[in-house]
Design an enzyme around this catalytic site. Structure first.
Site, mmCIF file in Angstrom:
data_model
loop_
_atom_site.group_PDB
_atom_site.id
_atom_site.type_symbol
_atom_site.label_atom_id
_atom_site.label_comp_id
_atom_site.label_asym_id
_atom_site.label_seq_id
_atom_site.Cartn_x
_atom_site.Cartn_y
_atom_site.Cartn_z
ATOM 1 N N LYS A 55 1.178 -1.422 -0.416
ATOM 2 C CA LYS A 55 -0.078 0.309 -0.041
ATOM 3 C C LYS A 55 0.846 1.726 0.093
ATOM 4 O O LYS A 55 0.341 1.890 -0.651
ATOM 5 C CB LYS A 55 -0.627 -0.059 1.131
ATOM 6 C CG LYS A 55 -2.041 -1.327 1.585
ATOM 7 C CD LYS A 55 -2.853 -1.012 2.465
ATOM 8 C CE LYS A 55 -2.385 -0.959 3.780
ATOM 9 N NZ LYS A 55 -1.703 -2.462 3.761
ATOM 10 N N ARG A 88 -9.421 0.793 8.495
ATOM 11 C CA ARG A 88 -9.161 -0.483 9.226
ATOM 12 C C ARG A 88 -9.967 -0.955 9.515
ATOM 13 O O ARG A 88 -9.540 -2.491 10.098
ATOM 14 C CB ARG A 88 -7.918 -0.644 9.830
ATOM 15 C CG ARG A 88 -6.435 -0.882 9.138
ATOM 16 C CD ARG A 88 -5.105 -0.491 9.931
ATOM 17 N NE ARG A 88 -3.551 -1.609 10.044
ATOM 18 C CZ ARG A 88 -2.510 -0.701 9.009
ATOM 19 N NH1 ARG A 88 -2.673 0.393 8.814
ATOM 20 N NH2 ARG A 88 -1.979 -0.968 9.034
ATOM 21 N N ARG A 124 12.207 -5.603 4.468
ATOM 22 C CA ARG A 124 11.357 -4.022 4.356
ATOM 23 C C ARG A 124 12.468 -3.326 5.379
ATOM 24 O O ARG A 124 12.440 -3.732 6.297
ATOM 25 C CB ARG A 124 9.981 -4.182 4.630
ATOM 26 C CG ARG A 124 9.813 -1.786 4.933
ATOM 27 C CD ARG A 124 8.108 -2.701 5.322
ATOM 28 N NE ARG A 124 7.168 -2.499 5.859
ATOM 29 C CZ ARG A 124 6.698 -2.670 6.435
ATOM 30 N NH1 ARG A 124 4.860 -1.982 5.224
ATOM 31 N NH2 ARG A 124 5.060 -2.741 7.366
ATOM 32 N N ARG A 164 11.227 -1.396 10.970
ATOM 33 C CA ARG A 164 10.563 -1.555 11.304
ATOM 34 C C ARG A 164 10.460 -2.478 12.467
ATOM 35 O O ARG A 164 10.395 -3.324 12.425
ATOM 36 C CB ARG A 164 8.682 -1.452 10.996
ATOM 37 C CG ARG A 164 8.741 0.022 10.416
ATOM 38 C CD ARG A 164 7.494 0.144 9.399
ATOM 39 N NE ARG A 164 6.242 -0.472 9.691
ATOM 40 C CZ ARG A 164 4.837 -0.863 9.483
ATOM 41 N NH1 ARG A 164 4.757 0.168 8.108
ATOM 42 N NH2 ARG A 164 4.058 -1.282 10.206
ATOM 43 N N ARG A 170 -0.571 -9.381 13.268
ATOM 44 C CA ARG A 170 -0.949 -8.638 12.333
ATOM 45 C C ARG A 170 -2.013 -9.496 11.284
ATOM 46 O O ARG A 170 -2.508 -8.126 11.267
ATOM 47 C CB ARG A 170 0.276 -7.741 11.818
ATOM 48 C CG ARG A 170 1.109 -6.751 12.669
ATOM 49 C CD ARG A 170 1.925 -6.334 12.360
ATOM 50 N NE ARG A 170 1.932 -5.259 11.260
ATOM 51 C CZ ARG A 170 2.891 -4.857 10.160
ATOM 52 N NH1 ARG A 170 4.616 -5.480 10.403
ATOM 53 N NH2 ARG A 170 2.419 -3.755 9.539
HETATM 54 P P1 ADP Z 1 1.834 -1.531 2.934
HETATM 55 O O1 ADP Z 1 2.201 -0.426 2.497
HETATM 56 O O2 ADP Z 1 1.011 -2.330 2.533
HETATM 57 O O3 ADP Z 1 2.307 -2.556 4.590
HETATM 58 P P2 ADP Z 1 4.979 -1.711 2.219
HETATM 59 O O4 ADP Z 1 4.615 -0.574 0.627
HETATM 60 O O5 ADP Z 1 5.545 -1.262 2.771
HETATM 61 O O6 ADP Z 1 3.179 -2.300 2.288
HETATM 62 O O7 ADP Z 1 5.187 -2.986 1.055
HETATM 63 C C1 ADP Z 1 6.001 -4.635 1.860
HETATM 64 C C2 ADP Z 1 7.472 -4.113 1.593
HETATM 65 O O8 ADP Z 1 7.100 -5.302 0.658
HETATM 66 C C3 ADP Z 1 8.347 -3.605 1.105
HETATM 67 O O9 ADP Z 1 9.743 -3.709 1.917
HETATM 68 C C4 ADP Z 1 8.081 -2.851 -0.422
HETATM 69 O O10 ADP Z 1 9.621 -2.956 -1.055
HETATM 70 C C5 ADP Z 1 7.949 -4.658 -0.195
HETATM 71 N N1 ADP Z 1 7.304 -3.857 -1.865
HETATM 72 C C6 ADP Z 1 5.646 -3.474 -2.125
HETATM 73 N N2 ADP Z 1 5.104 -3.666 -3.439
HETATM 74 C C7 ADP Z 1 6.088 -4.882 -4.428
HETATM 75 C C8 ADP Z 1 5.781 -6.050 -4.805
HETATM 76 N N3 ADP Z 1 5.162 -5.486 -6.031
HETATM 77 N N4 ADP Z 1 7.197 -7.220 -4.845
HETATM 78 C C9 ADP Z 1 7.748 -6.999 -4.322
HETATM 79 N N5 ADP Z 1 8.000 -6.624 -3.223
HETATM 80 C C10 ADP Z 1 7.187 -5.882 -3.476
HETATM 81 P P1 AMP Z 2 0.853 0.611 8.873
HETATM 82 O O1 AMP Z 2 2.339 1.450 8.990
HETATM 83 O O2 AMP Z 2 -0.067 1.030 8.292
HETATM 84 O O3 AMP Z 2 1.588 -0.928 8.651
HETATM 85 O O4 AMP Z 2 0.543 0.781 10.033
HETATM 86 C C1 AMP Z 2 1.168 0.142 11.750
HETATM 87 C C2 AMP Z 2 0.473 0.565 12.684
HETATM 88 O O5 AMP Z 2 -0.476 1.412 13.149
HETATM 89 C C3 AMP Z 2 -0.397 -0.667 12.594
HETATM 90 O O6 AMP Z 2 -0.229 -1.544 12.741
HETATM 91 C C4 AMP Z 2 -1.155 -0.056 13.693
HETATM 92 O O7 AMP Z 2 -1.017 -0.519 15.019
HETATM 93 C C5 AMP Z 2 -1.644 1.639 13.930
HETATM 94 N N1 AMP Z 2 -2.408 1.738 13.071
HETATM 95 C C6 AMP Z 2 -2.076 2.426 11.513
HETATM 96 N N2 AMP Z 2 -3.354 2.550 10.738
HETATM 97 C C7 AMP Z 2 -4.575 2.672 11.730
HETATM 98 C C8 AMP Z 2 -5.491 2.406 11.397
HETATM 99 N N3 AMP Z 2 -6.709 2.524 9.687
HETATM 100 N N4 AMP Z 2 -6.329 1.944 12.846
HETATM 101 C C9 AMP Z 2 -5.617 1.316 14.205
HETATM 102 N N5 AMP Z 2 -4.571 0.995 14.158
HETATM 103 C C10 AMP Z 2 -3.895 1.891 12.998
#
Ligand code: ADP
Ligand code: AMP
Length: 217
Positions: free
Chosen positions: A13, A88, A127, A160, A171
């Site tokens: 995302k 969420r 990541r 992270r 999660r």
């Molecule tokens: P989210 O915001 O949904 O938690 P991220 O955008 O942070 O996910 O992506 C999670 C990890 O996967 C990051 O390390 C990112 O670089 C990697 N990633 C994202 N899109 C792809 C893809 N299409 N193929 C492989 N790795 C990806």
């Molecule tokens: P993310 O960066 O989107 O993976 O979010 C990291 C963490 O932030 C999550 O695991 C939750 O603890 C908190 N968080 C982010 N967005 C929300 C949401 N919409 N509602 C509740 N907790 C959230």
């Protein structure tokens, strides 16, 4: 356009949000990023959110919704936005509709990024995030040129706290229990688009932009 990105943690995302938002010239609003900034700055909000985030639980709705309500009232969100990581829970989704209704707006499209759990674990365990600009990298799938350093701003990369294997599994459970019901909610509203989020980042972006074009983006 008013867009929501939904999908399990690690679906991509944040990665897609940065490209889509810049393509459409709308702000990307990531609740996870806002919480992390507050944790780093030691604000009251950060103190409230931290324990939930470290465990991989959701921050309570009251706290999260108040934060998003404030952010959406800022001027740059008046003509559109891309929400990453919000809503969420079903309650958050319903209140978002109410907030937009008060503003005379509504969501245009909800993009669901679809990937399986094994891919999520692979993505999250590799990541790395830039401490300075927030750009997201991956050790294998999208590595920076220099180990541990962001190509974009030469900031330091970090892992992270919630990207440890045990927390990742938790999660995913939280996603299945509390967030997955949003898929039916938005499908019933008629604005859900499911997107295959596997394959190279650029391919997913192309698919996403193609899908948004069909909604006028
Ligand atoms: P989210 O915001 O949904 O938690 P991220 O955008 O942070 O996910 O992506 C999670 C990890 O996967 C990051 O390390 C990112 O670089 C990697 N990633 C994202 N899109 C792809 C893809 N299409 N193929 C492989 N790795 C990806
Ligand atoms: P993310 O960066 O989107 O993976 O979010 C990291 C963490 O932030 C999550 O695991 C939750 O603890 C908190 N968080 C982010 N967005 C929300 C949401 N919409 N509602 C509740 N907790 C959230």
């Amino acid at each position: 356009m008013r867009i929501v990105l939904v999908g399990p943690p690690g679906a991509g995302k944040g990665t897609q949000a940065q490209f889509i938002a810049s393509h459409l010239s709308i702000p990307k609003i990531s609740t996870g990023d806002i919480f992390r900034t507050n944790v780093n700055q030691g604000t009251e909000l950060g103190r409230e959110a931290r324990a939930f985030m470290d465990r991989g639980d959701l921050v309570p709705d009251t706290v999260t919704i108040a934060m998003v309500r404030d952010r959406l009232s800022e001027g740059d969100a008046a003509d559109g936005f891309l929400l990453d990581g919000f809503p969420r829970t079903l309650h958050q989704a319903k209140v978002l509709d109410e907030i937009l209704d008060e503003m005379g707006d509504k969501l245009d499209v909800v993009l669901e990024l679809v990937v399986d759990d094994d891919e999520v674990v692979r993505r999250l365990s590799g990541r790395r995030t830039c401490r300075q600009c927030g750009r997201v990298w991956h050790l294998d799938f999208d590595p920076p040129k220099v180990d541990g350093i962001c190509d974009q701003c030469i900031g330091e990369l970090f892992q992270r706290d919630d990207d440890r294997e045990e927390t990742i599994r938790h999660r995913l459970e939280v996603y299945a229990e509390q967030t997955a019901p949003l898929i039916d909610f938005y499908a019933d509203q008629g604005n859900l688009v499911g997107l295959d989020a596997t394959g190279p980042v650029e391919d997913v972006t192309e698919r996403a932009i193609g899908a948004l074009r069909r909604f006028g983006g």
